[in-house]
Design an enzyme around this catalytic site. Structure first.
Site, PDB file in Angstrom:
ATOM      1  N   ASP A   1      65.748  23.146  39.726  1.00 43.77           N
ATOM      2  CA  ASP A   1      65.462  24.996  39.153  1.00 43.77           C
ATOM      3  C   ASP A   1      64.043  24.887  37.983  1.00 43.77           C
ATOM      4  O   ASP A   1      64.196  26.021  38.574  1.00 43.77           O
ATOM      5  CB  ASP A   1      66.663  24.493  37.847  1.00 43.77           C
ATOM      6  CG  ASP A   1      65.919  23.856  36.256  1.00 43.77           C
ATOM      7  OD1 ASP A   1      65.140  22.928  36.730  1.00 43.77           O
ATOM      8  OD2 ASP A   1      65.878  24.091  35.571  1.00 43.77           O
TER       9      ASP A   1
ATOM     10  N   THR B   1      59.431  23.469  38.472  1.00 41.93           N
ATOM     11  CA  THR B   1      58.402  22.311  38.722  1.00 41.93           C
ATOM     12  C   THR B   1      58.098  22.352  37.447  1.00 41.93           C
ATOM     13  O   THR B   1      57.968  22.608  36.052  1.00 41.93           O
ATOM     14  CB  THR B   1      57.212  23.407  39.675  1.00 41.93           C
ATOM     15  OG1 THR B   1      56.539  22.341  40.164  1.00 41.93           O
ATOM     16  CG2 THR B   1      56.847  24.954  38.535  1.00 41.93           C
TER      17      THR B   1
END
Length: 327
Positions: free
Chosen positions: A244, A246
């Site tokens: 979802d 980084t």
């Protein structure tokens, strides 16, 4: 033969899972966490598993928090909650109460959660949930409650093949009986049974188990531990991992490296990603006849001639040294 194959398959599976469990136990003993708590008016270090609600925890930088707790004294205190919430950056904690009981875990800044790590500062907190009642424990409980009887695609395929083989064996027996006008004697019955058994690949289960065991051994050499053989198939079936944000699986940076525009084609972008500066290059398609030679620079100072047999080649042309806007 069938009994021997079944026993061999069970033995291989048992030994593999037994070795994995022994390794997991060794890892648990090596990383047995401890916590500093207040007991009988003194600070003592106890195994995290012995924490109970009401204990006063002393937390410092580098500690792994052993239970869900309510902070009541903090000094420049930050925690890393990526394991629980996926948030890549440390969360600064305060002691002020929040009024919304439905507030997401990441916004409950007066709480610290089990298995998160202290990145900065120190604090005192009172334990209110341990083990399976903690937020991490609730996740583990849900994972344990998943349907363990759900079959993998390989198991479903083997079941389907078993039904097909059963049908083939039944038809073979009927053909044998029919060829003898259903006059069944001991010789005909023995021949029919032998033909039915011959349609069953007795060694298939052993081959599948050995193949998976070899895969587990290969992963072990890569420092990946597989506890159950069926998990190997699930791991091998993964083609894409979707994260979802980084920082969860990457290096806390997200960089554009390639783009496509209808009017421009494929563009390659070079840059570190920590500042809005990079070099944009355009990839252009080249075609050539079978007798055309094109020189390509493969490495600095090294050029060689290649013959293009009506295949498409690419030529990279620098478009711009671009400075992007932060907006």
């Amino acid at each position: 033969v069938l009994i021997g194959v079944i026993a061999f398959n069970a033995a291989v599976g048992f030994l593999q899972e037994f070795k994995a469990e022994k390794t997991m136990d060794s890892l648990r003993k090596m990383s047995s966490p401890t916590s500093r708590v207040l007991r009988n008016g003194h600070q003592v270090v106890v195994p995290t598993i012995d924490l109970v609600p009401g204990d006063i925890l002393y937390l410092e930088s580098g500690d792994v928090i052993g239970a869900d707790c309510r902070l009541f004294e903090v000094f420049n205190f930050d925690t890393d909650e990526a394991l629980l919430t996926g948030e890549a950056l440390p969360i600064s904690k305060e002691i002020a109460a929040f009024s919304d009981p439905e507030l997401p875990l990441g916004d409950r800044i007066n709480l610290s959660f089990a298995s998160t790590t202290v990145t900065k500062g120190r604090a005192k907190a009172v334990v209110y949930a341990t083990g399976m009642t903690s937020e991490v424990g609730k996740i583990a409980k849900k994972l344990m409650e998943t349907d363990k009887n759900k079959k993998t695609p390989l198991q479903k395929g083997l079941d389907k093949m078993a039904w097909v083989l059963l049908a083939v064996a039944s038809v073979s027996v009927l053909i044998v009986f029919g060829a003898n006008k259903f006059k069944v004697n001991s010789d005909v019955l023995l021949y029919a049974i032998g033909l039915a058994i011959a349609t069953i690949p007795e060694g298939l289960i052993a081959v599948v188990t050995l193949t998976m065991s070899m895969g587990v051994s290969t992963l072990a050499k890569k420092r990946a531990l597989v506890r159950q053989l069926v998990a190997l198939e699930s791991l091998g079936s993964v083609t894409n991992i979707c994260s979802d944000k980084t920082g969860t699986l990457t290096q806390s940076k997200m960089v554009l490296v390639r783009a496509w525009l209808p009017s421009e084609g494929i563009l390659r972008v070079a840059g570190l990603g920590f500042e809005p500066v990079g070099i944009v290059t355009k990839t252009r398609q080249l075609t050539a006849s079978s007798d055309t030679r094109v020189n390509f620079a493969t490495t600095p100072g090294d050029e060689k001639s290649k013959l293009l047999d009506n295949d498409a080649a690419t030529e990279t042309v620098t478009v711009d040294h671009t400075t992007a806007s932060p907006n």
